[in-house]
Motif scaffolding. Structure first.
Motif, PDB file in Angstrom:
ATOM      1  N   ARG D  11       0.808  -1.213   0.000  1.00  0.00           N
ATOM      2  CA  ARG D  11       0.000   0.000   0.000  1.00  0.00           C
ATOM      3  C   ARG D  11       0.842   1.264   0.000  1.00  0.00           C
ATOM      4  N   ASP D 151      -5.691   7.420  15.002  1.00  0.00           N
ATOM      5  CA  ASP D 151      -6.050   6.715  13.767  1.00  0.00           C
ATOM      6  C   ASP D 151      -7.560   6.541  13.706  1.00  0.00           C
ATOM      7  N   PRO D 154      -8.642   0.767  14.574  1.00  0.00           N
ATOM      8  CA  PRO D 154      -7.495  -0.039  14.997  1.00  0.00           C
ATOM      9  C   PRO D 154      -7.154  -1.093  13.946  1.00  0.00           C
ATOM     10  N   PRO D 155      -5.874  -1.433  13.845  1.00  0.00           N
ATOM     11  CA  PRO D 155      -5.472  -2.496  12.928  1.00  0.00           C
ATOM     12  C   PRO D 155      -5.849  -3.853  13.542  1.00  0.00           C
ATOM     13  N   PRO D 156      -5.815  -4.903  12.751  1.00  0.00           N
ATOM     14  CA  PRO D 156      -6.112  -6.231  13.306  1.00  0.00           C
ATOM     15  C   PRO D 156      -5.019  -6.669  14.281  1.00  0.00           C
ATOM     16  N   TYR D 159      -1.637  -7.704  12.985  1.00  0.00           N
ATOM     17  CA  TYR D 159      -0.682  -6.636  12.703  1.00  0.00           C
ATOM     18  C   TYR D 159      -0.024  -6.169  13.999  1.00  0.00           C
ATOM     19  N   ILE D 160      -0.861  -6.011  15.025  1.00  0.00           N
ATOM     20  CA  ILE D 160      -0.352  -5.548  16.316  1.00  0.00           C
ATOM     21  C   ILE D 160       0.829  -6.402  16.772  1.00  0.00           C
ATOM     22  N   SER D 163       4.019  -5.456  15.105  1.00  0.00           N
ATOM     23  CA  SER D 163       4.217  -4.017  14.896  1.00  0.00           C
ATOM     24  C   SER D 163       5.321  -3.415  15.751  1.00  0.00           C
ATOM     25  N   ASP D 169       5.538   1.805  16.581  1.00  0.00           N
ATOM     26  CA  ASP D 169       4.858   1.697  15.288  1.00  0.00           C
ATOM     27  C   ASP D 169       4.094   2.973  14.931  1.00  0.00           C
ATOM     28  N   ASP D 208      -3.597   0.564  23.206  1.00  0.00           N
ATOM     29  CA  ASP D 208      -4.246   1.246  22.080  1.00  0.00           C
ATOM     30  C   ASP D 208      -4.503   2.716  22.382  1.00  0.00           C
ATOM     31  N   ARG D 228      -5.732   4.426  18.914  1.00  0.00           N
ATOM     32  CA  ARG D 228      -5.870   3.627  17.696  1.00  0.00           C
ATOM     33  C   ARG D 228      -7.232   3.845  17.037  1.00  0.00           C
ATOM     34  N   ARG D 229      -8.108   4.595  17.701  1.00  0.00           N
ATOM     35  CA  ARG D 229      -9.431   4.759  17.097  1.00  0.00           C
ATOM     36  C   ARG D 229     -10.088   6.093  17.424  1.00  0.00           C
TER      37      ARG D 229
END
Lengths: 340, 340, 340, 340
Positions: D11, D151, D154-156, D159-160, D163, D169, D208, D228-229
């Motif tokens: 990406r 962000d 949150p990433p899955p 990934y965490i 990271s 990260d 997070d 993260r969110r």
């Protein structure tokens, strides 16, 4: 009609005198101050009497006292006034010593009289709106709170020396805001303080720039930023991130007028200091006290909450000195009761 | 892939050349200009050929022409290009003469070829969002539209003299915006124009400050304010009052940075002029043209709409001179078809 | 201490009663109203007496009267009160008839007594700041003024029928603002009015949506937009373009709190109506009147200015009906004296 | 013309490919990826070749490599590419291990080749404007910096787990911003982290929600808030309090359109995520790299700065685990060189 005596005729006492006078259901009956002339002058301006504390407390016609004297007298006056059967609204902080405040808390509990601590910011209409939107679930569960609180100009070093330090004197408002918004005291506090604004403050053993991070047992956090100087005025903001959004209470600006020129867009700065910004809050605070006394309802800000804010301040002071997180249970000598 | 010839290599032609080149489904094949060197230079920058208008129109490999030459050539070029079977995107206005524009409209109708007029502001993302929110019924029925459109600096008097006057040259964009947002032409126009910005403009027989009020048959009104000078930049705003609320598209600022000092809060000014503000709009306009040609769809801005805007400009010019409201039917010599 | 009688105990009278009572240098002594019960009730609330107009005017202890009765009584009461030697603050408009207002103006001139017209918006702190920044030259020479004034909800048709029409009843505030900001009356007025908000208003012969463009002899223009309904509240904005920039007074919002969610950023709407928005303005207006009377200074808003605003309203009414620009000299029967 | 090879076609590699292609002075010549199909597809889209890393590094026609592969390959690829004589732009972080990053730093120093770390936010036009205003002394001496970086989602947990944790990260960007704005690394870091957003993140051993307070030797502080969110989008703000004022870079909103209804004023939310918000920053970052390579100038972001940011992340990770402030000298094993 609530008959009120004001103890303390200084700057903040004068603010309260106006609020008492403007409220339709309270009457300023008496004023006491160690400076007799100050008491006389303020009493005269409001058609009240200048009296001694003793005379006031002994007078059954006085229903309530508002304590706006120097911090070192707060705990004594709270104890004496409640023992005399008065309802009490006392300016923050309860005391600079957490131990002393806890003794006061016990004494008051025995008296059974209502005591409210003057955390005026809870009554600011914007902060109150943020709180009620949060409580109504508008942004889901609370996760991260951020409070910005900068004064327009630092106090003189002479004041600093008797203030108890920034965490007890200034940030205590923000500790209360955090506990109020999150509905209970944090588990631990981590604080950093430095002196970059005024070397005289550092020389007096205090900090003028500080950050405290509060953590609740369930993982919620609050960050408080304090500075003794923002040259543009009184910077008072609250921001709360939740699971479904963010609520922000922004500064109240002096005007809505904007001027756009080749230099950019110039708009107003925040209202200068607490007298301007919190004029409405002081009136609402007093209204809430009078209404609660009249209805025999619970105090909108309890003495216990005043002690909790002081415990946060004590923990922050130790944390900044020690370079480590401090648990509230350490400063309290017991577990914190988490309201939320 | 649409093969495109650009007629006109001046400032606005260069903007369009970039848009053609940046679009993945069009290719700039040829450039023509009365200034041969300008054509060569712009063609070279984009790997295109400098050619004559005759050669371009005769070339079956050219699918579309973008007319960005001087206003007095627009109507002729539209007629010649459509007669040659090309799809056309032509800069506004169609012509300074409403009669000439109407002749062109008839000729194009006979050719059956698609012609789009370059009212770029419809493709500004903020105005487009306002329009789609309105069309979705978000503020109920439209009642009063207000368009503010100020240029950063007045053009030289030499330009003024050939411009056709503020209403045809500058406000024509706003007439189109109003007709587009309200979905059809107004019934009548009332306009006022004065010269307070630059005496040279008044001396050249034009106005530099103008207000037009458009009224639709059902009572809706639109107010357009134009000034040739706002020293802070390009002031481009639209505001629409409806039965259930108000939609406003504000200026795009140069930055989000704010500076708060004792002097106040200084933030950015609007983007300086159309090249900055409407860069995205020019790209979107071209994209819309290419897509409509590819799909054989109706043009996003029709030649008829270009004529309607010109009719508003003609009516406003007469109204300002006459001190009276002018019906669109007077300038058109026929009734207006109200789209809405 | 100024002893004041209030003539009119309706909604606006009550607003003024509070302002009189709150001011440290004035005292509400008497209240009169055709509704005797209303007068009694309001008088009682402020420790004043309910009396007849005759008794009030005959009483030498009354220094000033505040006229807040129905519009058709204003001119008579102004004449009677000044003849009785009182200082007068009268609500707008002077009268619905320009001729009647001019007769009143002459009578007052003979009396030599001070009369102020209650154009409260001049005393709004934001508008006052805009005005003083403009007067200080902060944006150079004034060129184009724009006033937005929308009410939250239309009045009943019964009110419309006696109101004198939107231009005399509602837009008269904005005419005064324009004359005040630009320092004198315009040369001519061009107005458009329609009914799109409420058919009952159109049926009552009035408009609910209107635009007026005022032109000064030197080319400056002012655009006023009025609507009887903005469902989001009282929309009160002023914007002034000058040779060196733009000044804008924006709406006062109900709160500073913002909520950002996936749906967007939700912030407060404007304060709901004039009681909320102009509370501070009414207090400042009264303060200015009391101070001017005490100092024997010129009235901050003169009766002549009230007549000028009415002349604009008359010109706008005619212009909207006639579809043509109307010169102020036509409605006045004489040349306008341009203050600026 | 700089011939560039891109290592990593995921990406972020695609974002960089577009920036390379759009820049007039660089050319994407080759793409490598462990996923051969991804490399082929991205190469094809830009007229480049899919090649192996070995082939790329061995090719003298390749001037520079852009490393956008997975974090665990960064340090190796930097060393190999510089050894092969290439100029390097490498995505952050240098490595998850501070020790490994320091080894890489030494190797690069020996190679004498230029390496830039991709801290894209420095090139965001708003942050750049804040920085230049600060450096120009517009708010006096810097005292307290506050960075908000949330962000949208949150990433899955998968990934965490790879990271390196939130501080290495995610917050590493903010550590770099703080060091960049204040002109050097802090003396110590105090951090708090919890998991309130997603229990899966806590279960994966990460936080997070985090706050870090950085302190410089002279008393300046920086507070960084990460979540993260933020369901409303990518919240990216910087605020700097100085002795003479405050500078704030606010969020970039999706639109300028506002809708005011009885429910309030609804405006746009921030741009959704980094691809939207930092599109301009990635282009400017690449431009700065190409220009610096062309001129043989110092890299705009050095590898040493990448190591400093990593040291802050390491200190924050330890501090959050230990509940105590951690000195940068502890994690570095040597004194910090303070640039400012």
């Amino acid at each position: 009609m609530l008959n009120v005596a004001l103890l303390g005729a200084g700057r903040i006492g004068q603010v309260h005198a106006r609020a008492i006078a403007a409220d339709g259901e309270s009457r300023l009956a008496a004023v006491a101050d160690v400076n007799a002339e100050a008491a006389r002058s303020l009493a005269a301006a409001h058609g009240a009497e200048a009296r001694t504390v003793e005379a006031i407390l002994a007078d059954p016609a006085i229903d309530a006292v508002l304590i706006a004297s120097s911090t070192d007298t707060h705990a004594d006056l709270i104890e004496r006034a409640t023992a005399a059967g008065k309802a009490v609204l006392c300016e923050k902080p309860v005391d600079l010593s957490l131990a002393r405040a806890e003794v006061c808390l016990e004494a008051v509990a025995k008296s059974g009289r209502p005591v409210m601590i003057g955390f005026n910011r809870r009554f600011d209409p914007d902060f109150a709106r943020l709180k009620s939107a949060f409580d109504a679930g508008e942004i889901g569960a609370g996760e991260m709170l951020a409070i910005t609180s900068f004064d327009p100009a630092p106090p003189p070093a002479s004041y600093i020396r008797v203030s108890g330090g920034l965490f007890r004197d200034m940030m205590i408002h923000d500790f209360d805001m955090a506990c109020w918004i999150f509905g209970g005291a944090p588990e631990r506090v981590s604080a950093v303080g430095t002196s970059v604004v005024d070397p005289a403050i550092g020389a007096a053993g205090d900090v003028d720039t500080a950050v405290a991070t509060l953590t609740w047992a369930d993982g919620r956090v609050a960050v408080i930023r304090n500075s003794r100087r923002a040259v543009y005025g009184y910077d008072q903001r609250v921001e709360l991130l939740g699971s479904e959004g963010l609520l922000a209470a922004k500064n109240v600006l002096e005007s809505t007028v904007e001027k756009i020129t080749a230099a950019g867009t110039l708009s107003a700065k925040p209202e200068y200091f607490f007298l301007e910004r919190y004029a409405r809050a002081y009136a609402a605070e007093w209204r809430a006290f009078v209404a609660a006394v009249a209805e025999g309802a619970a105090m909108p800000v309890t003495l216990g909450e005043g002690v909790a804010a002081l415990a946060c301040a004590e923990a922050a002071t130790r944390s900044a000195a020690r370079g480590a997180t401090v648990a509230l249970s350490e400063v309290l000598g017991r577990e914190v009761e988490h309201a939320a």
